[in-house]
Structures are given as C-alpha cells and as structure tokens.
Design an enzyme around this catalytic site. Structure first.
Site, PDB file in Angstrom:
ATOM      1  N   THR A 268      29.604  55.120  34.774  1.00 62.15           N
ATOM      2  CA  THR A 268      30.965  54.701  34.441  1.00 62.15           C
ATOM      3  C   THR A 268      30.929  53.436  33.604  1.00 62.15           C
ATOM      4  O   THR A 268      30.001  52.629  33.699  1.00 62.15           O
ATOM      5  CB  THR A 268      31.790  54.407  35.701  1.00 62.15           C
ATOM      6  OG1 THR A 268      31.320  53.194  36.305  1.00 62.15           O
ATOM      7  CG2 THR A 268      31.728  55.556  36.700  1.00 62.15           C
ATOM      8  N   ASP A 269      31.928  53.266  32.769  1.00 61.51           N
ATOM      9  CA  ASP A 269      32.147  51.951  32.192  1.00 61.51           C
ATOM     10  C   ASP A 269      32.508  51.025  33.355  1.00 61.51           C
ATOM     11  O   ASP A 269      32.767  51.478  34.474  1.00 61.51           O
ATOM     12  CB  ASP A 269      33.264  52.009  31.149  1.00 61.51           C
ATOM     13  CG  ASP A 269      33.137  50.909  30.103  1.00 61.51           C
ATOM     14  OD1 ASP A 269      32.374  49.949  30.327  1.00 61.51           O
ATOM     15  OD2 ASP A 269      33.799  51.008  29.055  1.00 61.51           O
ATOM     16  N   SER A 270      32.544  49.737  33.119  1.00 59.34           N
ATOM     17  CA  SER A 270      32.753  48.815  34.229  1.00 59.34           C
ATOM     18  C   SER A 270      34.046  49.115  34.977  1.00 59.34           C
ATOM     19  O   SER A 270      35.128  49.172  34.385  1.00 59.34           O
ATOM     20  CB  SER A 270      32.800  47.374  33.725  1.00 59.34           C
ATOM     21  OG  SER A 270      33.103  46.509  34.801  1.00 59.34           O
ATOM     22  N   MET A 271      33.914  49.280  36.274  1.00 63.98           N
ATOM     23  CA  MET A 271      35.088  49.557  37.102  1.00 63.98           C
ATOM     24  C   MET A 271      35.918  48.302  37.344  1.00 63.98           C
ATOM     25  O   MET A 271      36.965  48.364  37.984  1.00 63.98           O
ATOM     26  CB  MET A 271      34.646  50.170  38.432  1.00 63.98           C
ATOM     27  CG  MET A 271      33.839  51.446  38.282  1.00 63.98           C
ATOM     28  SD  MET A 271      34.763  52.801  37.530  1.00 63.98           S
ATOM     29  CE  MET A 271      35.438  53.573  39.008  1.00 63.98           C
TER      30      MET A 271
END
Length: 538
Positions: A268-271
């Site tokens: 994931t991209d940064s959560m």
C-alpha cells in the site's frame, strides 16, 4: 523440500503476532534506532520506509541497514527486512552523496531508453551498496492531467506507450543490481487534480479506458517482471463504487492479480496519508487492505504531523488491531497465512544481496546523471534567437517566492530534498562556468519590475520558473504564474523564461517568444541549464 513447503512449515510454528507483524512496513523518526529494533523484536515488522531523517550519510545508512537486518536475523522468522526508499529521481534520498539525475519527466523527454536504464541502475546500485534493498520506483503514472499537483516530474510523460517503454527500461536497470523495483501508483495517479497526501481523489474512467491508458505501463511493468506494485489511495467509481483502490478487492485481486496476472508483492501507499486517515480508521483500513489483496501495509510520512501526533502509538495500535481481528475471526487466519506465505516465499527467493551485474564506477554514475539532465533540455520557443546568450550580458531574476524554499527539505526527508533550491544551484553554476559573470546583473523580482526605466532595453531579462512535487504542499502557484505574465508585459520579446520544471505552464503564455525547459527541478538540471545558457547544447 521446495521453498513454499519450507515457508508453510515455518508459518505453522509462528504465533499470530509474529505473522501479522511481517505484513507491516513502518517508518520511524530521526535516529530512534532503539524504537526500530523494538519494532523488529517485539512487533515482528517486515520492513521499514527509510529517509534522510534516519540516516543522512552513506556511512550512517550502511550502519543502519546492517543493524536492522542483524536484529531481524535473530527472529524465528529470519526473512530479510524490506528496506524501502523513494529513490525515483524527482524524489530521492541522500542527494548530497548519490547521483539521482533529473527525474522521470526529463528522462522521458530525453527519450533514450538506454539512458533511463542506466540512470535506474545507478539508483539501485547506490542503494544496494548501503543495504537498502527496495526502490519504491519507478513511478509509472501517465501524466494525463497537467495540473496534477503531486505526479508531474515524477512521471515519464503524457503518452501511455512512452511511459511504458521507460518503465520497462527503469525496471531492467534496477533488477541488474539485485535490488527490487516497485511500479506505482496502481491503477494510476496521473489523471487527478488532488494530491492523495491531502485528500481522497477520484478518477472517473471506465475499465476499458484505463486499460488503454493508465494501465498500459502497469501491464508492461508486470510483463517485464516488476517485483512490487504500490496501490493508489484513489477512488475509481466505475470499477468499484464503494472503496478506493487500496481497499478494493475488485481492483487489487480481480483486476491486478487476476486479469493482469501480477504475482509479486502488493504494497500500500502510506496509510498515514490524509486520503486514508481522513476517511478510514487506521486499523480498519489495514484489515480491509489485507482482505482486498494487499500483502504489505506501509505506514510512513509522519512528516506533516510528526510533532502533533503520537505516531508510535498509531503504528502499534494498528498492528495490535489486526492481531485482534485475526483472533476474533474478523480477518481469517487462513487469509493471513496465505498472504504471509506469499510474502515470505518472495523474500527468501528474491531479497538477494549479491550483485547481478558489473558495477558502474563513481565517475560513470555522475556522468550518466549529467548526461540525462543535458539531453532533457528542450528549446521550445526561440523566435528571437536569444538562446543561447553566450557572452552577452543579461539581467537575471526568479519568479518563485523565496519563502517557499523552506518547504523543499522537510522533517521526514520525503520528496525533493536537494540541500539547495534549483535556482540557487543555477546561479552558483553560472558563476563557476562563466568568467564574465560580472556582465550578469541579478535582481529581486520586485526590483526588476520597478527598475524597468533604468534597465538597458537591449539587454535580455532571464526569468527562472520552478516547481517541485511536494507531498501535501504546493510550490508553483498563481503568484508565480502572474509574475511571468507581468514580466512578459514589461519586457516583451526581451524576456527569456528558463523553466526548472515541466513545460505545462507554457499553455498560459501563448505569446512568449523564448522558453527553454529542463523538465526538472533537480540540481543536475540546474547545472546543465546554466551551462547551456552560455554555451550551445550539443
């Protein structure tokens, strides 16, 4: 016994806590190595997102990576850590000691696939040498929207086929070194007008259109063997009317794994980006992402909340929340085991430390970055033949508001972090390259407008424009646009605009006679532009 069987046996011996932790890639502030080691030992994390904030020199970086990997090797699950960095050109780390060149947009404009491959080999080689084993690059988004505030120079360009070709070249360059490449941001961040660091964007396209446009570079990256793909925190309502890509089973499992046949790791991209944090609880977002098909949950980029938010608590609460979800049955242990099996099989097979090809020497790396910056410079308008100026005198000024330079190097080391803005590097390079610098008169922008009557009307006015793809912030603004227009109104055909940025601003200046573009705000491009202003490019 094959790799999968060994991993299955290993997983059967692990606790739920040990399993869940392996799915997280976390950031930590500053030199808080003790906290990072605690995350490895007691939270069993699978990797880290590293910035200059954690190690500001190559020597420190090498020590850090060895320290972290040594701790990981002591665990029951001794799989190597993913040590991931945003080394992609327009963004980068350790810029004072590495060769990051001009960035993707400039490479796309140079349009030399061997050069792109070599530039990415330089990135990967220099990171591999200090133990950082995963490049969160290339950015394979297609620049469909010229007003996109966060992609811009990070993309190879506007045409899907061109972006795809350079994406393949970049991946080839990375994999030569044994490092891992990551194509991002799936299924495409190029056609948004919103930065997902700030809020949840939307791309309202049908799948058929995405397959012909935004997804072309992703499909070709998959076909060329890219190791990881990063998700986009963006809604695609014509594919999934309920969830953004990061949380969508339709997008991650049905489309990416199923239709597009991706068998690597989905990260994931940064959560912590506001697109997630403003719309979903951190624990629920992590659970949903795993259920959707993501393999690794990344929490990074506390830079815009580092002082105000207890990020350690958020990280720990998120991991513990996923553990509780497994124990309660909200997230099945079968799903957890299958996800972890995929991650560990990949790590034990592909996280190598040996070099796969002959290394480029230091001088060659520097030359590749320099050549890329020089080749990208394009003379887009020159109707009065003012470029190059050669040894003629000229007045020099800058369109950007100087107060904006304070944002270029932020507390988390993410994004453009050359120690000096491109305009400053440009001026210094003029001084070093041109013995006749005294013939160049430097003025603050307001002063040069007010002093028009005192200026020699036969001497050109050189105006520098800049832009930087800053996460969560803007650099290029209406003010800079208006300054160019004001200068053009006053100096007309004697105005020379040099763009340390993309050429997308040119649409606002249909009558401008002289415009030269570097497609980059990097130091390498500023130096190349200064040289080309005085000496004709080859």
């Amino acid at each position: 016994m094959n790799n999968a069987k060994k991993v299955e046996q290993l997983i059967s011996t692990l606790t739920i806590e040990e399993k869940v932790g392996q799915l997280f890639v976390l950031a930590f502030a500053g030199h808080d190595t003790d906290y990072a080691l605690d995350l490895i030992k007691n939270y069993h994390v699978g990797g880290f997102y590293i910035t200059d904030d954690n190690a500001a020199s190559l020597t420190d970086a090498k020590i850090l990576s060895k320290t972290l990997q040594a701790q990981a090797s002591l665990r029951p699950c001794d799989a190597p850590l993913l040590l991931a960095v945003d080394q992609e050109g327009a963004w980068g780390i350790l810029t004072k000691e590495t060769d990051i060149g001009p960035g993707n947009l400039a490479l796309g404009k140079a349009n030399d696939l061997e050069l792109t491959e070599s530039m990415y080999q330089v990135f990967a080689q220099q990171m591999q040498a200090i133990g950082y084993n995963t490049l969160l690059s290339p950015c394979v988004d297609v620049n469909a929207n010229p007003n996109n505030p966060i992609i811009g120079q990070r993309s190879f360009g506007e045409a899907p086929a061109l972006v795809a070709k350079h994406s393949i070249a970049a991946i080839k360059g990375v994999t030569k070194t044994g490092n891992l490449a990551c194509a991002k941001h799936f299924p495409g961040h190029g056609d948004t007008a919103i930065d997902s660091h700030r809020s949840l964007a939307q791309v309202d396209k049908p799948l058929e259109q995405l397959l012909q446009e935004d997804l072309v570079p992703f499909q070709q990256s998959i076909d060329s063997g890219v190791s990881l793909i990063m998700t986009a925190h963006i809604n695609y309502p014509q594919i999934d009317s309920e969830f953004p890509a990061t949380l969508s089973k339709t997008i991650l499992t049905d489309l990416l794994k199923g239709q597009m046949k991706f068998n690597g790791l989905i990260i994931t991209d940064s959560m912590n980006m506001w697109a997630m944090r403003k719309n979903f609880h951190p624990v629920q977002a992590a659970i949903m992402a795993i259920k959707a098909g993501a393999h690794l949950i990344m929490l990074s980029e506390e830079h815009y909340e580092n002082e105000a938010t207890p990020y350690k608590q958020i990280q720990q609460d998120t991991i513990n929340g996923v553990i509780l979800a497994v124990k309660s049955g909200e997230l099945s242990e079968e799903c957890l085991n299958e996800t972890l099996k995929h991650v560990l099989c990949f790590k034990y097979r592909d996280l190598e430390t040996q070099w796969l090809t002959e290394q480029l020497d230091k001088a060659t790396c520097a030359k590749i970055a320099e050549h890329a910056a020089e080749k990208a410079i394009k003379v887009l308008r020159n109707s009065n033949n003012l470029f190059p100026l050669e040894q003629r005198p000229f007045y020099l000024t800058f369109a950007a508001n100087p107060t904006l330079y304070d944002s270029l190097v932020n507390s988390r080391g993410i994004g453009p972090n050359d120690p000096h803005p491109a305009s400053e590097v440009f001026t210094q390079s003029l001084r070093s390259q041109n013995a006749n610098f005294t013939a160049i008169s430097y003025h603050e922008f307001s002063d040069i407008l007010n002093a028009k009557k005192q200026l020699d009307k036969d001497i050109p006015v050189v105006l520098i424009t800049e832009d930087y793809p800053l996460p969560g912030e803007d650099f290029y603004s209406e003010e800079q646009l208006n300054r160019v227009k004001a200068a053009h109104n006053l100096f007309d055909d004697k105005l020379v605009v040099l763009a340390l940025r993309s050429d997308y601003e040119l649409a606002h200046f249909p009558d401008l006679n002289t415009y030269i573009c570097t497609y980059s705000s990097r130091a390498a491009s500023a130096k190349a532009l200064a040289k080309s202003l005085i000496y004709p490019p080859n």
